[in-house]
Design a protein around this motif. Structure first.
Motif, PDB file in Angstrom:
ATOM      1  N   GLU A  78      -6.615  -8.718 -13.928  1.00  0.00           N
ATOM      2  CA  GLU A  78      -5.520  -8.952 -13.242  1.00  0.00           C
ATOM      3  C   GLU A  78      -4.438  -7.832 -13.016  1.00  0.00           C
ATOM      4  O   GLU A  78      -3.427  -7.895 -12.548  1.00  0.00           O
ATOM      5  CB  GLU A  78      -4.877 -10.158 -14.095  1.00  0.00           C
ATOM      6  N   PHE A  79      -5.213  -6.695 -13.131  1.00  0.00           N
ATOM      7  CA  PHE A  79      -4.416  -5.330 -12.822  1.00  0.00           C
ATOM      8  C   PHE A  79      -3.750  -5.320 -11.777  1.00  0.00           C
ATOM      9  O   PHE A  79      -4.066  -5.717 -10.464  1.00  0.00           O
ATOM     10  CB  PHE A  79      -5.505  -4.138 -13.110  1.00  0.00           C
ATOM     11  N   ILE A  80      -2.522  -4.969 -11.592  1.00  0.00           N
ATOM     12  CA  ILE A  80      -1.555  -4.549 -10.460  1.00  0.00           C
ATOM     13  C   ILE A  80      -1.022  -3.089 -10.753  1.00  0.00           C
ATOM     14  O   ILE A  80      -0.507  -3.022 -11.702  1.00  0.00           O
ATOM     15  CB  ILE A  80      -0.493  -5.389 -10.178  1.00  0.00           C
ATOM     16  N   GLU A  81      -0.925  -2.425  -9.749  1.00  0.00           N
ATOM     17  CA  GLU A  81      -0.107  -1.047  -9.839  1.00  0.00           C
ATOM     18  C   GLU A  81       0.981  -1.128  -8.467  1.00  0.00           C
ATOM     19  O   GLU A  81       0.775  -1.310  -7.498  1.00  0.00           O
ATOM     20  CB  GLU A  81      -1.051   0.151  -9.631  1.00  0.00           C
ATOM     21  N   VAL A  82       2.117  -0.584  -8.786  1.00  0.00           N
ATOM     22  CA  VAL A  82       2.951   0.028  -7.775  1.00  0.00           C
ATOM     23  C   VAL A  82       3.085   1.347  -7.895  1.00  0.00           C
ATOM     24  O   VAL A  82       3.626   1.940  -8.846  1.00  0.00           O
ATOM     25  CB  VAL A  82       4.558  -0.585  -7.943  1.00  0.00           C
ATOM     26  N   GLY A  83       2.288   2.089  -6.978  1.00  0.00           N
ATOM     27  CA  GLY A  83       2.226   3.514  -6.856  1.00  0.00           C
ATOM     28  C   GLY A  83       3.375   4.305  -6.776  1.00  0.00           C
ATOM     29  O   GLY A  83       4.211   3.555  -6.185  1.00  0.00           O
ATOM     30  N   ALA A  84       3.417   5.570  -6.873  1.00  0.00           N
ATOM     31  CA  ALA A  84       4.719   6.277  -6.640  1.00  0.00           C
ATOM     32  C   ALA A  84       4.824   6.587  -5.058  1.00  0.00           C
ATOM     33  O   ALA A  84       6.007   6.656  -4.552  1.00  0.00           O
ATOM     34  CB  ALA A  84       4.251   7.793  -7.050  1.00  0.00           C
ATOM     35  N   SER A  85       3.847   5.982  -4.384  1.00  0.00           N
ATOM     36  CA  SER A  85       4.138   5.839  -2.929  1.00  0.00           C
ATOM     37  C   SER A  85       4.958   4.477  -2.675  1.00  0.00           C
ATOM     38  O   SER A  85       5.176   4.377  -1.306  1.00  0.00           O
ATOM     39  CB  SER A  85       2.716   5.907  -1.882  1.00  0.00           C
ATOM     40  N   GLY A  86       4.680   3.695  -3.304  1.00  0.00           N
ATOM     41  CA  GLY A  86       5.305   2.012  -3.081  1.00  0.00           C
ATOM     42  C   GLY A  86       4.109   0.980  -2.928  1.00  0.00           C
ATOM     43  O   GLY A  86       4.512  -0.023  -2.746  1.00  0.00           O
ATOM     44  N   ARG A  87       3.065   1.893  -2.666  1.00  0.00           N
ATOM     45  CA  ARG A  87       1.824   0.829  -2.348  1.00  0.00           C
ATOM     46  C   ARG A  87       1.457  -0.132  -3.734  1.00  0.00           C
ATOM     47  O   ARG A  87       1.686   0.419  -4.589  1.00  0.00           O
ATOM     48  CB  ARG A  87       0.643   1.803  -1.956  1.00  0.00           C
ATOM     49  N   ARG A  88       1.142  -1.108  -3.234  1.00  0.00           N
ATOM     50  CA  ARG A  88       0.634  -2.278  -4.230  1.00  0.00           C
ATOM     51  C   ARG A  88      -0.704  -2.103  -4.274  1.00  0.00           C
ATOM     52  O   ARG A  88      -1.385  -2.217  -3.382  1.00  0.00           O
ATOM     53  CB  ARG A  88       1.473  -3.582  -4.133  1.00  0.00           C
ATOM     54  N   TRP A  89      -1.496  -2.014  -5.512  1.00  0.00           N
ATOM     55  CA  TRP A  89      -2.770  -1.952  -5.806  1.00  0.00           C
ATOM     56  C   TRP A  89      -3.411  -2.948  -6.515  1.00  0.00           C
ATOM     57  O   TRP A  89      -2.554  -3.292  -7.663  1.00  0.00           O
ATOM     58  CB  TRP A  89      -3.152  -0.498  -6.294  1.00  0.00           C
ATOM     59  N   THR A  90      -4.397  -3.618  -6.224  1.00  0.00           N
ATOM     60  CA  THR A  90      -5.208  -4.749  -7.181  1.00  0.00           C
ATOM     61  C   THR A  90      -6.134  -3.968  -7.769  1.00  0.00           C
ATOM     62  O   THR A  90      -6.359  -2.951  -7.510  1.00  0.00           O
ATOM     63  CB  THR A  90      -5.608  -5.697  -6.484  1.00  0.00           C
ATOM     64  N   TYR A  91      -6.784  -4.627  -8.641  1.00  0.00           N
ATOM     65  CA  TYR A  91      -7.801  -4.436  -9.474  1.00  0.00           C
ATOM     66  C   TYR A  91      -9.049  -3.684  -8.607  1.00  0.00           C
ATOM     67  O   TYR A  91      -9.296  -2.666  -8.904  1.00  0.00           O
ATOM     68  CB  TYR A  91      -8.338  -5.446 -10.461  1.00  0.00           C
ATOM     69  N   GLU A  92      -9.462  -4.605  -7.659  1.00  0.00           N
ATOM     70  CA  GLU A  92     -10.238  -4.355  -6.844  1.00  0.00           C
ATOM     71  C   GLU A  92     -10.067  -3.030  -6.139  1.00  0.00           C
ATOM     72  O   GLU A  92     -11.029  -2.028  -5.877  1.00  0.00           O
ATOM     73  CB  GLU A  92     -10.946  -5.411  -5.936  1.00  0.00           C
ATOM     74  N   GLU A  93      -9.204  -3.005  -5.372  1.00  0.00           N
ATOM     75  CA  GLU A  93      -8.404  -1.714  -4.701  1.00  0.00           C
ATOM     76  C   GLU A  93      -8.438  -0.458  -5.285  1.00  0.00           C
ATOM     77  O   GLU A  93      -8.740   0.427  -5.060  1.00  0.00           O
ATOM     78  CB  GLU A  93      -7.180  -1.994  -4.128  1.00  0.00           C
ATOM     79  N   MET A  94      -7.961  -0.727  -6.770  1.00  0.00           N
ATOM     80  CA  MET A  94      -7.974   0.637  -7.410  1.00  0.00           C
ATOM     81  C   MET A  94      -9.210   1.041  -7.871  1.00  0.00           C
ATOM     82  O   MET A  94      -9.680   2.488  -7.785  1.00  0.00           O
ATOM     83  CB  MET A  94      -6.903   0.266  -8.597  1.00  0.00           C
ATOM     84  N   LEU A  95     -10.310   0.208  -8.161  1.00  0.00           N
ATOM     85  CA  LEU A  95     -11.534   0.720  -8.572  1.00  0.00           C
ATOM     86  C   LEU A  95     -12.326   1.375  -7.605  1.00  0.00           C
ATOM     87  O   LEU A  95     -12.909   2.301  -7.575  1.00  0.00           O
ATOM     88  CB  LEU A  95     -12.496  -0.545  -9.379  1.00  0.00           C
ATOM     89  N   ALA A  96     -12.167   0.740  -6.291  1.00  0.00           N
ATOM     90  CA  ALA A  96     -12.909   1.503  -5.217  1.00  0.00           C
ATOM     91  C   ALA A  96     -12.161   2.690  -4.639  1.00  0.00           C
ATOM     92  O   ALA A  96     -12.909   3.731  -4.317  1.00  0.00           O
ATOM     93  CB  ALA A  96     -12.305   0.396  -4.080  1.00  0.00           C
ATOM     94  N   ALA A  97     -10.935   3.029  -4.819  1.00  0.00           N
ATOM     95  CA  ALA A  97     -10.268   4.192  -4.403  1.00  0.00           C
ATOM     96  C   ALA A  97      -9.957   5.188  -5.478  1.00  0.00           C
ATOM     97  O   ALA A  97      -9.848   6.401  -5.292  1.00  0.00           O
ATOM     98  CB  ALA A  97      -8.792   3.797  -4.073  1.00  0.00           C
ATOM     99  N   LEU A  98      -9.749   4.793  -6.599  1.00  0.00           N
ATOM    100  CA  LEU A  98      -9.923   5.724  -7.740  1.00  0.00           C
ATOM    101  C   LEU A  98     -10.775   7.205  -7.697  1.00  0.00           C
ATOM    102  O   LEU A  98     -10.363   8.347  -7.976  1.00  0.00           O
ATOM    103  CB  LEU A  98      -9.968   5.188  -9.156  1.00  0.00           C
ATOM    104  N   PRO A  99     -11.928   7.075  -7.317  1.00  0.00           N
ATOM    105  CA  PRO A  99     -12.960   8.377  -7.366  1.00  0.00           C
ATOM    106  C   PRO A  99     -12.451   9.012  -6.114  1.00  0.00           C
ATOM    107  O   PRO A  99     -12.769  10.285  -6.196  1.00  0.00           O
ATOM    108  CB  PRO A  99     -14.405   7.575  -7.098  1.00  0.00           C
ATOM    109  N   GLU A 100     -11.632   8.725  -5.329  1.00  0.00           N
ATOM    110  CA  GLU A 100     -11.482   9.537  -4.080  1.00  0.00           C
ATOM    111  C   GLU A 100      -9.918  10.028  -4.399  1.00  0.00           C
ATOM    112  O   GLU A 100      -9.409  11.001  -3.609  1.00  0.00           O
ATOM    113  CB  GLU A 100     -11.670   8.974  -2.991  1.00  0.00           C
ATOM    114  N   MET A 101      -9.221   9.517  -5.228  1.00  0.00           N
ATOM    115  CA  MET A 101      -7.596   9.800  -5.416  1.00  0.00           C
ATOM    116  C   MET A 101      -7.646  11.108  -6.098  1.00  0.00           C
ATOM    117  O   MET A 101      -8.430  11.751  -6.694  1.00  0.00           O
ATOM    118  CB  MET A 101      -7.112   8.826  -6.400  1.00  0.00           C
TER     119      MET A 101
END
Length: 137
Positions: A41-64
């Motif tokens: 149920e992970f949620i992140e509010v990034g430094a950019s203000g973007r809201r990230w969900t669990y699946e979004e974060m797992l997909a994007a993290l390797p390229e961040m």
């Protein structure tokens, strides 16, 4: 890392270890490694203000940023943990990454419905940029 003392509380120590692992490029590029540390149920509010969900974060993290051994890394400091309840830890700290500072806050929880022995997972994370004009106390 600077500014963090040891703690006798095993939940806080576990949350700190998980937080530091998520800053490690080897974990950031591993979907399985990151998934083991993020709550479903992970949620992140990034430094950019973007809201990230669990699946979004797992997909994007390797390229961040911070996911390459040869790139800029996150340098955490002033890490502090508070046990809010058994199995619920609040961490705060700052990072320096590629010349930019951010204040970070995360909640780590142990899901009471999870099988016994399941560790803490990051439930919520927020990063807030620190203005370049602000002097570090």
């Amino acid at each position: 890392m600077t500014g963090f003392g040891t703690t006798d509380d095993p939940d806080i120590a576990e949350a700190v270890a998980g937080e530091l692992a998520l800053l490690d490029p080897a974990v950031r590029v591993s979907r399985a490694g990151a998934a083991a540390l993020l709550d479903p149920e992970f949620i992140e509010v990034g430094a950019s203000g973007r809201r990230w969900t669990y699946e979004e974060m797992l997909a994007a993290l390797p390229e961040m940023s911070g996911a390459r051994e040869d790139g800029p890394s996150y340098e955490p400091s002033a890490l502090s943990g508070t046990l809010l309840a058994p199995g619920l830890v609040h961490l705060t700290y700052e990072t320096l990454h590629d010349g930019h500072r951010a204040r970070r806050s995360s909640l780590w929880r142990r899901d009471p419905a999870a099988p016994p022995g399941t560790g803490l997972r990051m439930y919520y994370h927020q990063g807030t940029p620190v203005p370049e004009t602000e002097v570090q106390p």
